[in-house]
Motif scaffolding. Structure first.
Motif, short mmCIF file in Angstrom:
data_model
loop_
_atom_site.label_atom_id
_atom_site.label_comp_id
_atom_site.label_asym_id
_atom_site.label_seq_id
_atom_site.Cartn_x
_atom_site.Cartn_y
_atom_site.Cartn_z
N HIS A 297 0.84 -1.21 0.00
CA HIS A 297 0.00 0.00 0.00
C HIS A 297 0.87 1.25 0.00
CE1 HIS A 297 -2.46 3.22 1.78
NE2 HIS A 297 -3.52 2.57 1.33
N LYS B 258 0.59 4.00 -2.82
CA LYS B 258 -0.07 5.25 -2.43
C LYS B 258 0.89 6.32 -1.92
CE LYS B 258 -4.21 3.32 -2.93
NZ LYS B 258 -5.22 3.72 -3.92
N GLU C 91 -8.16 -0.42 5.20
CA GLU C 91 -7.88 0.31 3.97
C GLU C 91 -7.15 -0.56 2.94
OE1 GLU C 91 -5.96 4.08 4.38
OE2 GLU C 91 -7.07 4.60 6.21
N ASP D 258 -10.24 -3.50 -0.92
CA ASP D 258 -11.24 -2.78 -1.70
C ASP D 258 -12.62 -3.28 -1.28
OD1 ASP D 258 -12.96 -1.69 -3.53
OD2 ASP D 258 -11.80 -2.26 -5.30
N SER E 88 -14.49 -5.49 -3.72
CA SER E 88 -13.90 -6.75 -4.18
C SER E 88 -14.54 -7.97 -3.53
CB SER E 88 -12.39 -6.76 -3.88
OG SER E 88 -12.17 -6.83 -2.47
#
Length: 358
Positions: free
Chosen positions: A307, A311, A320, A323, A326
């Motif tokens: 991540h 990001k 977080e 998704d 998903s």
């Protein structure tokens, strides 16, 4: 004169390798072996300085590779996520470049790489062994297991089993194990049967005194783990039978024996192991739960770092990482039923396992 001095040094090193191996193992740190393999030249360059004495040079590189693997086993660094193991593959390739008929480098190299999780590299060495030594049953037997277990490729696995069946002198115990392993349908079916055949396979290696100590150590761990998983599965069935009768969890495995649901408590082969009963009736090994807890913790930390790379910042919360569209969920703590959780520190990206408050 310089040439003969180098040759003499190579011969002395080769002759004394077995004597020095244990002393080297006791002295070295795992990082040293990694660095030696990382800077190892390719075989074509080593051929130049070997002055025609390629075989003694191959012996030395092969010994270094085995020492590196032994170092990592002792330090408990043999991991499927270790990028350093690509240098182990490099070393065995150098050996076969220097000495193309060095059978042990194809065979033990393939098996040890398989133990580190490098399945494609392992299969490459084993398959080259199949091509160069078509009458040696060991190469197709172990290639079949790598294909079925790690690559999930039943078609290739069956191809190797057919080759093994045609090899002279293949031990029935090995052939029976791999035939059962690949002959049960696709890889998502008959897990109990596959586990039984894998137990046969690892037991055969463990009992085979011609196998090197490093490989038999791996076999002992794999056999013990599979056996413990079988005990977990069998005891879970018995515990749930007891729950259906008594409408509660047993107080422990001893009560299963006292009430006649179990003849005796099975011996667990892993050191310092014990049993944990979960509220839903699962019976788990303490050692396997600890391993699973640590593997899940590392998996969450890897997701956190992924991540951050994507990001540019650490997530504020673990949720977080998923998704919401998903349909996927974060892996739960193996002991979530008993109140255990994972705690995340957004300042450092670290994840720890936390026991329930007493």
């Amino acid at each position: 004169m310089a040439r003969w001095l180098i040759v003499a040094m190579l011969l002395v090193c080769s002759a004394g390798a077995a004597v020095l191996a244990q002393r080297e193992l006791d002295r070295r740190k795992p990082a040293e072996g990694f660095q030696e393999l990382m800077y190892l030249p390719e075989g074509k360059y080593l051929r130049i300085i070997a002055f025609g004495f390629d075989a003694p040079m191959a012996d030395g590189v092969y010994l270094k590779a085995l020492l590196y693997f032994s170092d990592n086993m002792r330090a408990k660094l043999v991991s499927e996520r270790s990028a350093q193991h690509k240098y182990l593959y490099k070393a065995f390739n150098v050996v076969t470049d220097l000495s193309p008929n060095f059978k042990s480098s194809y065979y033990y190299g393939g098996l040890l790489l398989s133990a580190t999780g490098k399945a494609e590299s392992a299969l490459d060495l084993l398959d080259r062994g199949v091509q160069r030594f078509p009458d040696d049953w060991r190469f197709p037997i172990h290639a079949a297991v790598v294909c079925e277990q790690q690559l999930k490729d039943l078609k290739r696995a069956r191809h190797y089993v057919e080759k093994a069946a045609r090899a002279p002198d293949v031990p029935p115990v090995y052939l029976r194990a791999v035939e059962g392993l690949v002959g049960e349908g696709d890889t998502d079916t008959a897990p109990e049967s596959r586990r039984r055949h894998l137990l046969e396979y690892w037991r055969a290696i463990l009992d085979d005194e011609s196998q090197p100590k490093q490989l038999r150590t791996v076999a002992e761990d794999r056999f013990s783990t599979l056996y413990t998983e079988q005990v977990e599965s069998d005891l879970t069935v018995v515990v749930r039978q007891f729950m259906g009768f008594a409408k509660r969890l047993p107080k422990g495995p001893g009560e299963l024996v006292q009430t006649g649901f179990l003849r005796e408590i099975p011996r667990l082969p892993l050191p310092d192991d014990g049993l944990v009963l979960l509220p839903d009736g699962q019976c788990r090994s303490k050692v396997l739960v600890m391993r699973e807890t640590e593997a899940t913790r590392k998996s969450l930390e890897n997701l956190v770092q992924t991540h951050k790379r994507k990001k540019g910042t650490l997530p504020a919360r673990l949720d977080e990482l998923v998704d919401p569209l998903s349909g996927h969920e974060l892996p739960a703590h193996p002991l979530a039923q008993l109140g255990y959780t994972y705690r995340y520190d957004p300042a450092t990206g670290s994840v720890i396992s936390v026991a329930p408050a007493r």
